[in-house]
Design a protein around this motif. Sequence first.
Motif, PDB file in Angstrom:
ATOM      1  N   SER A  42      67.997  51.619   4.035  1.00  0.00           N
ATOM      2  CA  SER A  42      67.148  52.464   3.184  1.00  0.00           C
ATOM      3  C   SER A  42      65.873  52.895   3.907  1.00  0.00           C
ATOM      4  CB  SER A  42      66.789  51.711   1.896  1.00  0.00           C
ATOM      5  OG  SER A  42      66.010  50.578   2.219  1.00  0.00           O
ATOM      6  N   HIS A  43      65.673  52.478   5.161  1.00  0.00           N
ATOM      7  CA  HIS A  43      64.445  52.807   5.888  1.00  0.00           C
ATOM      8  C   HIS A  43      64.527  54.233   6.431  1.00  0.00           C
ATOM      9  CE1 HIS A  43      61.121  52.624   8.690  1.00  0.00           C
ATOM     10  NE2 HIS A  43      60.756  51.489   8.133  1.00  0.00           N
ATOM     11  N   ALA A  44      63.492  55.014   6.157  1.00  0.00           N
ATOM     12  CA  ALA A  44      63.533  56.441   6.489  1.00  0.00           C
ATOM     13  C   ALA A  44      63.646  56.696   7.991  1.00  0.00           C
ATOM     14  CB  ALA A  44      62.276  57.121   5.939  1.00  0.00           C
ATOM     15  N   ALA A  45      63.122  55.785   8.825  1.00  0.00           N
ATOM     16  CA  ALA A  45      63.112  56.030  10.281  1.00  0.00           C
ATOM     17  C   ALA A  45      64.442  55.690  10.939  1.00  0.00           C
ATOM     18  CB  ALA A  45      61.988  55.205  10.925  1.00  0.00           C
ATOM     19  N   ILE A  46      65.343  55.051  10.204  1.00  0.00           N
ATOM     20  CA  ILE A  46      66.583  54.552  10.814  1.00  0.00           C
ATOM     21  C   ILE A  46      67.745  55.482  10.486  1.00  0.00           C
ATOM     22  CG2 ILE A  46      68.260  52.648  10.729  1.00  0.00           C
ATOM     23  CD1 ILE A  46      65.739  50.814  10.426  1.00  0.00           C
ATOM     24  N   ALA A  47      68.443  55.910  11.552  1.00  0.00           N
ATOM     25  CA  ALA A  47      69.504  56.897  11.372  1.00  0.00           C
ATOM     26  C   ALA A  47      70.848  56.261  11.073  1.00  0.00           C
ATOM     27  CB  ALA A  47      69.611  57.770  12.626  1.00  0.00           C
ATOM     28  N   ARG A 109      67.411  36.919   7.587  1.00  0.00           N
ATOM     29  CA  ARG A 109      66.019  37.193   7.174  1.00  0.00           C
ATOM     30  C   ARG A 109      66.027  38.357   6.177  1.00  0.00           C
ATOM     31  NH1 ARG A 109      62.191  34.737  10.565  1.00  0.00           N
ATOM     32  NH2 ARG A 109      63.030  34.092  12.590  1.00  0.00           N
ATOM     33  N   PRO A 110      66.166  38.061   4.899  1.00  0.00           N
ATOM     34  CA  PRO A 110      66.376  39.147   3.927  1.00  0.00           C
ATOM     35  C   PRO A 110      65.102  39.851   3.454  1.00  0.00           C
ATOM     36  CG  PRO A 110      66.578  37.018   2.841  1.00  0.00           C
ATOM     37  CD  PRO A 110      66.346  36.722   4.293  1.00  0.00           C
ATOM     38  N   PHE A 111      63.922  39.404   3.917  1.00  0.00           N
ATOM     39  CA  PHE A 111      62.689  39.924   3.308  1.00  0.00           C
ATOM     40  C   PHE A 111      61.822  40.761   4.251  1.00  0.00           C
ATOM     41  CE2 PHE A 111      63.461  35.863   0.928  1.00  0.00           C
ATOM     42  CZ  PHE A 111      63.923  36.478  -0.217  1.00  0.00           C
ATOM     43  N   ALA A 112      62.378  41.258   5.346  1.00  0.00           N
ATOM     44  CA  ALA A 112      61.575  42.120   6.221  1.00  0.00           C
ATOM     45  C   ALA A 112      61.162  43.364   5.441  1.00  0.00           C
ATOM     46  CB  ALA A 112      62.384  42.509   7.456  1.00  0.00           C
ATOM     47  N   THR A 113      59.870  43.688   5.475  1.00  0.00           N
ATOM     48  CA  THR A 113      59.412  44.850   4.710  1.00  0.00           C
ATOM     49  C   THR A 113      59.562  46.129   5.534  1.00  0.00           C
ATOM     50  OG1 THR A 113      57.162  44.695   5.522  1.00  0.00           O
ATOM     51  CG2 THR A 113      57.677  43.438   3.520  1.00  0.00           C
ATOM     52  N   ALA A 114      59.504  47.258   4.839  1.00  0.00           N
ATOM     53  CA  ALA A 114      59.605  48.553   5.514  1.00  0.00           C
ATOM     54  C   ALA A 114      58.459  48.721   6.511  1.00  0.00           C
ATOM     55  CB  ALA A 114      59.599  49.683   4.482  1.00  0.00           C
ATOM     56  N   ILE A 117      59.232  46.784   9.707  1.00  0.00           N
ATOM     57  CA  ILE A 117      60.257  47.497  10.483  1.00  0.00           C
ATOM     58  C   ILE A 117      59.610  48.692  11.203  1.00  0.00           C
ATOM     59  CG2 ILE A 117      62.397  48.839  10.294  1.00  0.00           C
ATOM     60  CD1 ILE A 117      63.058  47.000   7.807  1.00  0.00           C
ATOM     61  N   SER A 118      58.767  49.426  10.503  1.00  0.00           N
ATOM     62  CA  SER A 118      58.093  50.596  11.104  1.00  0.00           C
ATOM     63  C   SER A 118      57.217  50.196  12.277  1.00  0.00           C
ATOM     64  CB  SER A 118      57.208  51.299  10.061  1.00  0.00           C
ATOM     65  OG  SER A 118      57.983  51.765   8.989  1.00  0.00           O
ATOM     66  N   ARG A 119      56.410  49.129  12.097  1.00  0.00           N
ATOM     67  CA  ARG A 119      55.501  48.672  13.170  1.00  0.00           C
ATOM     68  C   ARG A 119      56.280  48.298  14.418  1.00  0.00           C
ATOM     69  NH1 ARG A 119      53.111  45.603   9.009  1.00  0.00           N
ATOM     70  NH2 ARG A 119      53.859  43.496   9.485  1.00  0.00           N
ATOM     71  N   THR A 120      57.401  47.592  14.208  1.00  0.00           N
ATOM     72  CA  THR A 120      58.156  47.100  15.361  1.00  0.00           C
ATOM     73  C   THR A 120      58.786  48.265  16.122  1.00  0.00           C
ATOM     74  OG1 THR A 120      58.639  45.175  13.979  1.00  0.00           O
ATOM     75  CG2 THR A 120      59.820  45.333  16.060  1.00  0.00           C
ATOM     76  N   ILE A 121      59.339  49.218  15.376  1.00  0.00           N
ATOM     77  CA  ILE A 121      59.949  50.390  16.013  1.00  0.00           C
ATOM     78  C   ILE A 121      58.889  51.179  16.791  1.00  0.00           C
ATOM     79  CG2 ILE A 121      61.023  52.638  15.541  1.00  0.00           C
ATOM     80  CD1 ILE A 121      62.436  51.265  13.129  1.00  0.00           C
ATOM     81  N   GLN A 172      59.989  36.201  15.272  1.00  0.00           N
ATOM     82  CA  GLN A 172      60.869  36.564  14.167  1.00  0.00           C
ATOM     83  C   GLN A 172      61.761  37.710  14.641  1.00  0.00           C
ATOM     84  OE1 GLN A 172      58.146  37.762  11.008  1.00  0.00           O
ATOM     85  NE2 GLN A 172      57.834  35.634  10.362  1.00  0.00           N
ATOM     86  N   THR A 173      62.497  38.269  13.744  1.00  0.00           N
ATOM     87  CA  THR A 173      63.041  39.608  13.928  1.00  0.00           C
ATOM     88  C   THR A 173      62.473  40.420  12.767  1.00  0.00           C
ATOM     89  OG1 THR A 173      65.061  39.313  12.613  1.00  0.00           O
ATOM     90  CG2 THR A 173      65.162  38.698  14.954  1.00  0.00           C
ATOM     91  N   PRO A 174      62.405  41.756  12.838  1.00  0.00           N
ATOM     92  CA  PRO A 174      63.038  42.618  13.831  1.00  0.00           C
ATOM     93  C   PRO A 174      62.452  42.513  15.235  1.00  0.00           C
ATOM     94  CG  PRO A 174      61.690  43.909  12.299  1.00  0.00           C
ATOM     95  CD  PRO A 174      61.737  42.518  11.768  1.00  0.00           C
ATOM     96  N   GLN A 175      63.334  42.814  16.223  1.00  0.00           N
ATOM     97  CA  GLN A 175      62.953  42.984  17.608  1.00  0.00           C
ATOM     98  C   GLN A 175      63.511  44.350  18.006  1.00  0.00           C
ATOM     99  OE1 GLN A 175      64.171  39.545  19.940  1.00  0.00           O
ATOM    100  NE2 GLN A 175      62.843  38.211  18.710  1.00  0.00           N
TER     101      GLN A 175
END
Length: 408
Positions: A42-47, A109-114, A117-121, A172-175
């Motif tokens: 559901s993350h907008a940056a992920i294709a 890890r079911p609770f990574a926030t959007a 995820i954005s910061r890591t990318i 942690q992940t995301p990596q």
Amino acid sequence: MHVTAIIAAGGRGHRFGGALPKQLLMVAGRAVLERSVAAFASHAAIAEVVVALPPELAANPPVYLRERARSDKPVRIVAGGARRQDSVANAFQTVGADTDVVVIHDAARPFATADLISRTIAAAAESGAAIAAVQSRDTVKLAGATGQGASDEARLPFVLGTLPRDTIYLAQTPQAFRRGVLRDALALADSAGTATDEASLAERAGHPVRLVAGELSNIKITTPDDLAMAEAIARGARAPEERGRSGGGFRVGTGYDLHCLVEGRPLILGGVTIPFARGLAGHSDGDAVCHAITDAILGAAAAGNIGTHFSDSDPQWKGASSLDLLRHAAAVVRERGFDVANVDASVVAERPKLSPHIDAMCAAVADAIGVGAAQVSIKGRTNEGVDAVGRGDAIAVHAVALLGPLRD
Ligand code: MG
């Protein structure tokens, strides 16, 4: 920028014990794996999303992944390998040259926030490699020789030294990695022994790895204690005003649907394809069980009906499985402060015999709604030869749904 997510779910969770792989355990009504995949899908940056599952699960993936595989944002399933890096390598093999950044995440890890995820990318796009990590809040001791005493307590090791806490970060992940960096890292995977994360391979390949601020709630579910904490986090994430919106009461709704049986269509009921010479006519897959239950759920919340939410002309729902409609309806009522307590449906069909398929239908419907299979009942009956249903020209479904306030 084209970003591909890899969800590493290849492990069998030996540390957890129990019959189910830990990624299939339920947390507040949704499987850990479904939550993790949903955060990225559901993350907008992920294709696109690639999920590495244990081979037996990849051959027979859970319904929520099969449904996602047919949605707009592709979710591919690959068989994982013996070690984590093998699973990631298998997934990476399916990543196309158009991908700029690959973001890897543990299914556990079911609770990574959007935001996380954005910061890591963003950091990986800039620096080549980036991982989420939290600074240690506890004082960190380096341990040495084990004591030789008889008791467990006495066998704890001795302290060799105290590490400066402000230099200690817990990964942690995301990596996330630029594609070329991950390729270099995974090239070391065969010679590297077992790596617990991809960043350590990237480090060994000589790439600088940047730290981004992780989140304390981004826990990894490894033990039964973690599962209890995950339940608390999932329920705490529901804002009080969201829980209060239902008014605290129970609500009941009914639904009804009828579709004609025609040649040349598969017969799909409750998300299950049932071998039969004819199928249900309709714009969608004609799944009258899902349609009647969707109406019952929406009706209980006074949230409209299937027609108001799923227009025939809306491309979002073109070719969608009716399980997707059901899943959406459950999400609509959750947003209004309700959980589905149970649903019950009667399928009126002269033929075929439904009893061999009832368990699979209940499981698929329960999965779509996000409740346990015991909260869903579907029963088959005939119309005793009376009217069009009795002649076998159509199948009708009656359903009721009970909604309660969101559990907390
Ligand atoms: Mg219908």
